[in-house]
Write an enzyme that holds these catalytic residues in place. Structure first.
Site, mmCIF file in Angstrom:
data_model
loop_
_atom_site.group_PDB
_atom_site.id
_atom_site.type_symbol
_atom_site.label_atom_id
_atom_site.label_comp_id
_atom_site.label_asym_id
_atom_site.label_seq_id
_atom_site.Cartn_x
_atom_site.Cartn_y
_atom_site.Cartn_z
ATOM 1 N N GLU A 97 -11.027 1.040 11.912
ATOM 2 C CA GLU A 97 -11.749 2.248 11.519
ATOM 3 C C GLU A 97 -13.245 2.004 11.375
ATOM 4 O OE1 GLU A 97 -11.727 5.850 8.244
ATOM 5 O OE2 GLU A 97 -10.506 4.074 7.846
ATOM 6 N N ASP A 113 -6.520 0.012 9.629
ATOM 7 C CA ASP A 113 -7.222 0.854 8.653
ATOM 8 C C ASP A 113 -7.342 0.027 7.375
ATOM 9 O OD1 ASP A 113 -8.314 2.762 7.028
ATOM 10 O OD2 ASP A 113 -6.990 4.370 7.699
ATOM 11 N N ILE A 115 -8.839 0.504 4.428
ATOM 12 C CA ILE A 115 -8.472 1.282 3.245
ATOM 13 C C ILE A 115 -8.240 2.717 3.690
ATOM 14 C CG2 ILE A 115 -9.089 2.103 0.941
ATOM 15 C CD1 ILE A 115 -10.869 -0.286 0.568
ATOM 16 N N ASP A 116 -7.002 3.144 3.711
ATOM 17 C CA ASP A 116 -6.669 4.537 3.996
ATOM 18 C C ASP A 116 -6.545 5.256 2.658
ATOM 19 O OD1 ASP A 116 -5.870 6.707 5.766
ATOM 20 O OD2 ASP A 116 -3.924 6.522 4.771
ATOM 21 N N THR A 118 -9.836 6.242 1.138
ATOM 22 C CA THR A 118 -11.040 5.660 0.541
ATOM 23 C C THR A 118 -11.583 6.506 -0.600
ATOM 24 O OG1 THR A 118 -11.615 4.589 2.635
ATOM 25 C CG2 THR A 118 -13.373 4.825 1.039
ATOM 26 N N ASP A 240 -5.044 5.817 11.026
ATOM 27 C CA ASP A 240 -4.397 6.429 9.861
ATOM 28 C C ASP A 240 -2.875 6.382 9.978
ATOM 29 O OD1 ASP A 240 -6.836 7.285 8.617
ATOM 30 O OD2 ASP A 240 -6.916 8.979 9.993
#
Length: 298
Positions: A97, A113, A115-116, A118, A240
């Site tokens: 990402e 990803d 940190i999905d 955030t 995601d």
């Protein structure tokens, strides 16, 4: 004595070892990566502890809109995962990402990803995740999602089933849309949120209730675990859902994704970038209701 190359060619499993190049071996690598990322995250500064409201200017920036945030932790975790993949899977490509990437000529592509969720992380809410998937020919063949705040770890491999903390997952048995719990999410763009809210407001009287947690990866895992009966959101990116969609599929969900970046999405009336997962007993009817209430125009 086992050589470095031999150590990289196999990974431990519950029943011994597996080739690091088959889906189950790739799954174990994905699990290792998200565990290491979660552990690293625990040692990083937490934005919600900063003196400046909403995080310090040094640790938080924005992307597509002022509400679409990225933290220094997002970047640090992606760098860590890329470094570890360089050691464990030299020659594989990575798409993340924060730093992008392309498949190139690599047989295996890792979609990351860091940190999905955030915004949740920024505010100190515990519903955020690290997601890593191994993809071949545009299809996820292994993946893992970890929720750092709880330590829960979901994973799956193509044909190998899905688990949470080692326990097999299965979607709910719900067959009545009116008794179903629907998860959803919203865009960072205000004009699109208006259309999303219109669709959800049409669906809300027809289901048990609606939940919005703020992490697509965790919503897909919730469907896999039977904690939600369905999930529908527009505008999610490949990273995601690359791991979570496989986990939901392997747990028995009917899953519809927009496809990998650059691919042609399904022409099914749900909208080009719709992400949909549901237990089979309600999937056809819920999809039809979503179309009726404007999914294609979201």
């Amino acid at each position: 004595m086992t050589s470095v190359d031999e150590a990289r060619s196999t990974v431990p499993t519950e029943t011994g070892t597996a080739s690091a190049d088959d889906p189950e071996g790739l799954r174990r690598i994905a699990e290792r990566l998200v565990r290491e990322a979660a552990e690293h995250l625990r040692g990083l500064p937490r934005p919600w502890d900063d003196d400046v409201a909403g995080g310090s200017p040094e640790s938080v920036s924005t992307k597509s809109t002022p509400t679409d945030v990225v933290t220094a932790s997002d970047q640090a975790l992606e760098n860590l995962i890329r470094e570890r993949l360089g050691q464990l899977r030299p020659g594989d490509a990575v798409v993340g990402e924060e730093y992008g990437g392309t498949a190139g000529g690599s047989r295996t592509l890792w979609v990351v990803d860091p940190i999905d969720g955030t915004v949740n992380f920024l505010y100190g809410l515990p519903w955020y995740a690290v997601s890593v998937a191994a993809v071949r020919d545009g299809v996820s063949v292994a993946g893992a999602v970890i929720e750092p705040a709880s330590g829960r770890l979901w994973s799956a491999s193509a044909g190998g089933g899905a688990t949470c903390d080692g326990r097999p997952l299965r979607v709910s048995a719900e067959s009545d849309v009116s008794l179903s719990l629907l998860a959803t999410g919203f865009s960072y763009r205000a004009e699109r949120r208006v259309r999303q809210v219109a669709m959800v407001s049409g669906l809300l009287p027809l289901v048990r209730d609606v939940r919005r947690t703020g992490s697509a990866a965790l919503d897909l895992c919730a469907v896999a675990a039977g904690w939600a009966d369905a999930y529908l959101e527009h505008g999610c990116s490949w990273w995601d859902w690359a791991a979570g969609a496989l986990i939901a599929t392997e747990a028995g969900a009917v899953v519809r994704t927009p496809g990998p970046t650059g691919s042609t999405p399904p022409d099914d009336g749900l909208g080009a970038d719709a992400l949909f997962a549901a237990t089979p007993g309600i999937a056809p009817e819920l999809a039809a209701l979503a179309r009726e209430h404007g999914a294609a125009s979201v």
